[in-house]
Design an enzyme around this catalytic site. Structure first.
Site, PDB file in Angstrom:
ATOM      1  N   ARG A  65       0.837  -1.202   0.000  1.00 36.80           N
ATOM      2  CA  ARG A  65       0.000   0.000   0.000  1.00 36.80           C
ATOM      3  C   ARG A  65       0.878   1.261   0.000  1.00 36.80           C
ATOM      4  O   ARG A  65       0.544   2.270  -0.614  1.00 36.80           O
ATOM      5  CB  ARG A  65      -0.879  -0.040   1.256  1.00 36.80           C
ATOM      6  CG  ARG A  65      -1.931   0.991   1.313  1.00 36.80           C
ATOM      7  CD  ARG A  65      -3.259   0.453   0.841  1.00 36.80           C
ATOM      8  NE  ARG A  65      -4.230   1.524   0.855  1.00 36.80           N
ATOM      9  CZ  ARG A  65      -5.497   1.382   0.541  1.00 36.80           C
ATOM     10  NH1 ARG A  65      -5.961   0.214   0.161  1.00 36.80           N
ATOM     11  NH2 ARG A  65      -6.319   2.398   0.579  1.00 36.80           N
ATOM     12  N   ASN A 105     -12.079  16.368  -0.258  1.00 41.17           N
ATOM     13  CA  ASN A 105     -12.926  15.207  -0.544  1.00 41.17           C
ATOM     14  C   ASN A 105     -14.381  15.641  -0.486  1.00 41.17           C
ATOM     15  O   ASN A 105     -14.747  16.529   0.279  1.00 41.17           O
ATOM     16  CB  ASN A 105     -12.685  14.128   0.517  1.00 41.17           C
ATOM     17  CG  ASN A 105     -13.555  12.891   0.309  1.00 41.17           C
ATOM     18  OD1 ASN A 105     -13.655  12.388  -0.809  1.00 41.17           O
ATOM     19  ND2 ASN A 105     -14.189  12.412   1.367  1.00 41.17           N
ATOM     20  N   THR A 106     -15.188  14.992  -1.309  1.00 36.11           N
ATOM     21  CA  THR A 106     -16.628  15.191  -1.186  1.00 36.11           C
ATOM     22  C   THR A 106     -17.257  13.890  -0.709  1.00 36.11           C
ATOM     23  O   THR A 106     -16.888  12.802  -1.160  1.00 36.11           O
ATOM     24  CB  THR A 106     -17.259  15.707  -2.496  1.00 36.11           C
ATOM     25  OG1 THR A 106     -18.661  15.825  -2.302  1.00 36.11           O
ATOM     26  CG2 THR A 106     -16.964  14.813  -3.681  1.00 36.11           C
ATOM     27  N   HIS A 107     -18.180  14.029   0.249  1.00 37.71           N
ATOM     28  CA  HIS A 107     -18.756  12.853   0.912  1.00 37.71           C
ATOM     29  C   HIS A 107     -20.283  12.995   0.936  1.00 37.71           C
ATOM     30  O   HIS A 107     -20.799  14.074   1.251  1.00 37.71           O
ATOM     31  CB  HIS A 107     -18.204  12.756   2.345  1.00 37.71           C
ATOM     32  CG  HIS A 107     -18.731  11.567   3.076  1.00 37.71           C
ATOM     33  ND1 HIS A 107     -18.286  10.288   2.836  1.00 37.71           N
ATOM     34  CD2 HIS A 107     -19.701  11.463   4.024  1.00 37.71           C
ATOM     35  CE1 HIS A 107     -18.942   9.444   3.605  1.00 37.71           C
ATOM     36  NE2 HIS A 107     -19.805  10.130   4.338  1.00 37.71           N
ATOM     37  N   ASP A 139      -7.471  14.520   5.834  1.00 38.85           N
ATOM     38  CA  ASP A 139      -6.350  14.265   6.741  1.00 38.85           C
ATOM     39  C   ASP A 139      -6.142  12.749   6.811  1.00 38.85           C
ATOM     40  O   ASP A 139      -6.687  12.014   5.982  1.00 38.85           O
ATOM     41  CB  ASP A 139      -6.588  14.908   8.115  1.00 38.85           C
ATOM     42  CG  ASP A 139      -7.782  14.318   8.845  1.00 38.85           C
ATOM     43  OD1 ASP A 139      -8.324  13.277   8.378  1.00 38.85           O
ATOM     44  OD2 ASP A 139      -8.177  14.870   9.882  1.00 38.85           O
ATOM     45  N   ALA A 140      -5.392  12.283   7.783  1.00 37.78           N
ATOM     46  CA  ALA A 140      -5.029  10.858   7.816  1.00 37.78           C
ATOM     47  C   ALA A 140      -6.199   9.953   8.194  1.00 37.78           C
ATOM     48  O   ALA A 140      -6.120   8.730   8.022  1.00 37.78           O
ATOM     49  CB  ALA A 140      -3.862  10.647   8.783  1.00 37.78           C
ATOM     50  N   GLY A 141      -7.279  10.518   8.699  1.00 37.03           N
ATOM     51  CA  GLY A 141      -8.423   9.696   9.101  1.00 37.03           C
ATOM     52  C   GLY A 141      -9.362   9.431   7.931  1.00 37.03           C
ATOM     53  O   GLY A 141      -9.110   9.847   6.796  1.00 37.03           O
ATOM     54  N   ASP A 143     -12.641  10.473   6.489  1.00 39.49           N
ATOM     55  CA  ASP A 143     -13.676  11.519   6.478  1.00 39.49           C
ATOM     56  C   ASP A 143     -13.673  12.364   7.753  1.00 39.49           C
ATOM     57  O   ASP A 143     -14.729  12.782   8.247  1.00 39.49           O
ATOM     58  CB  ASP A 143     -15.069  10.890   6.244  1.00 39.49           C
ATOM     59  CG  ASP A 143     -15.140  10.131   4.935  1.00 39.49           C
ATOM     60  OD1 ASP A 143     -14.479  10.548   3.966  1.00 39.49           O
ATOM     61  OD2 ASP A 143     -15.855   9.123   4.873  1.00 39.49           O
TER      62      ASP A 143
HETATM   63  C1  GAR Z   1     -20.391  10.847  -4.584  1.00 41.32           C
HETATM   64  O1  GAR Z   1     -21.657  10.906  -3.995  1.00 41.32           O
HETATM   65  C2  GAR Z   1     -19.295  10.913  -3.536  1.00 41.32           C
HETATM   66  O2  GAR Z   1     -19.613  11.718  -2.452  1.00 41.32           O
HETATM   67  C3  GAR Z   1     -19.215   9.468  -3.110  1.00 41.32           C
HETATM   68  O3  GAR Z   1     -19.260   8.766  -4.306  1.00 41.32           O
HETATM   69  C4  GAR Z   1     -20.138   9.470  -5.206  1.00 41.32           C
HETATM   70  C5  GAR Z   1     -19.445   9.574  -6.538  1.00 41.32           C
HETATM   71  O4  GAR Z   1     -20.342   9.970  -7.523  1.00 41.32           O
HETATM   72  N1  GAR Z   1     -18.017   9.236  -2.367  1.00 41.32           N
HETATM   73  C6  GAR Z   1     -17.988   8.470  -1.289  1.00 41.32           C
HETATM   74  O5  GAR Z   1     -18.925   7.830  -0.892  1.00 41.32           O
HETATM   75  C7  GAR Z   1     -16.650   8.436  -0.588  1.00 41.32           C
HETATM   76  N2  GAR Z   1     -16.796   7.948   0.741  1.00 41.32           N
HETATM   77  P1  GAR Z   1     -19.820  10.330  -8.981  1.00 41.32           P
HETATM   78  O6  GAR Z   1     -18.860   9.207  -9.416  1.00 41.32           O
HETATM   79  O7  GAR Z   1     -21.050  10.353  -9.816  1.00 41.32           O
HETATM   80  O8  GAR Z   1     -19.143  11.657  -8.912  1.00 41.32           O
END
Ligand code: GAR
Length: 190
Positions: A65, A105-107, A139-141, A143
């Site tokens: 990794r 990141n987007t979550h 960060d390292a965690g 989300d």
């Molecule tokens: C998004 O909703 C993003 O937040 C999520 O994957 C989707 C990607 O959609 N990410 C996670 O769940 C990360 N933990 P997309 O491929 O259509 O942009």
């Protein structure tokens, strides 16, 4: 005029968040490379359709990794990115990437609730009436990094994971483009 923010975008799936960045008109950012952890994803196809360089960096292609992490950091650096965007990238980034790059990141949930790979499913299973999406520094965690922005989405009584995720993603795509425009306008994070 200041140069556009050079983005490296990491994807694992369909890439609709990436598409929102590619489609953002007159945006103060530009996607200079798209990376994925596996081949054949919609995100890579979207980038290729726009003539944007892509790379595939699968964990399974490395002895460890840590080797994968270093390779990913290098691939992003080769494209001289100002900022890395994890947009549906379903791998936890390692110390080499995080030392070399600032990453957002987007979550698809209102962190700190429902972190991890199943934010939509977990929120629905918990029975929340409001969920949403979060954009945060990585960060390292998992989300856990500082929150930059969030948008709320109501859960409807007949929602499925898929229907709820689609409504969240509609908000998420707007949020992500807004956040990146804000970061481009205020370079104090660099
Ligand atoms: C998004 O909703 C993003 O937040 C999520 O994957 C989707 C990607 O959609 N990410 C996670 O769940 C990360 N933990 P997309 O491929 O259509 O942009």
């Amino acid at each position: 005029m200041t140069a556009a923010l050079r983005l490296g975008v990491l994807v694992s799936g369909s890439g609709t968040n990436l598409q929102a960045l590619l489609d953002a008109a007159d945006a103060p950012f530009t996607v200079v490379v798209v990376g994925a952890d596996r081949d054949g994803t919609g995100g890579l196809e979207r980038a290729t359709a726009r003539g944007i360089p892509t790379f595939v960096c699968p964990v399974a292609g490395f002895d460890s990794r840590a080797d994968w992490d270093r390779a990913l950091a290098r691939l992003l650096a080769e494209h001289d990115v100002d900022l890395v965007v994890s947009a549906g990238f379903m791998k936890v980034l390692g110390p080499a990437v995080l030392a070399a790059h600032r990453v957002v990141n987007t979550h698809p949930a209102l962190l700190p609730s429902f972190p991890g790979a199943h934010g939509v499913r977990d929120a629905l299973a918990h029975g929340v009436r409001v969920t949403g999406c979060t954009c945060h520094w990585v960060d390292a965690g998992v989300d856990t990094g500082p929150i930059i922005d969030q948008r709320a989405v109501r859960v409807e009584p007949d929602d499925t994971v898929e229907s709820l995720h689609e409504r969240i993603k509609t908000e998420e795509r707007r949020m992500l483009a807004d956040v990146l425009a804000g970061l481009a306008a205020d370079p104090s994070w660099r």
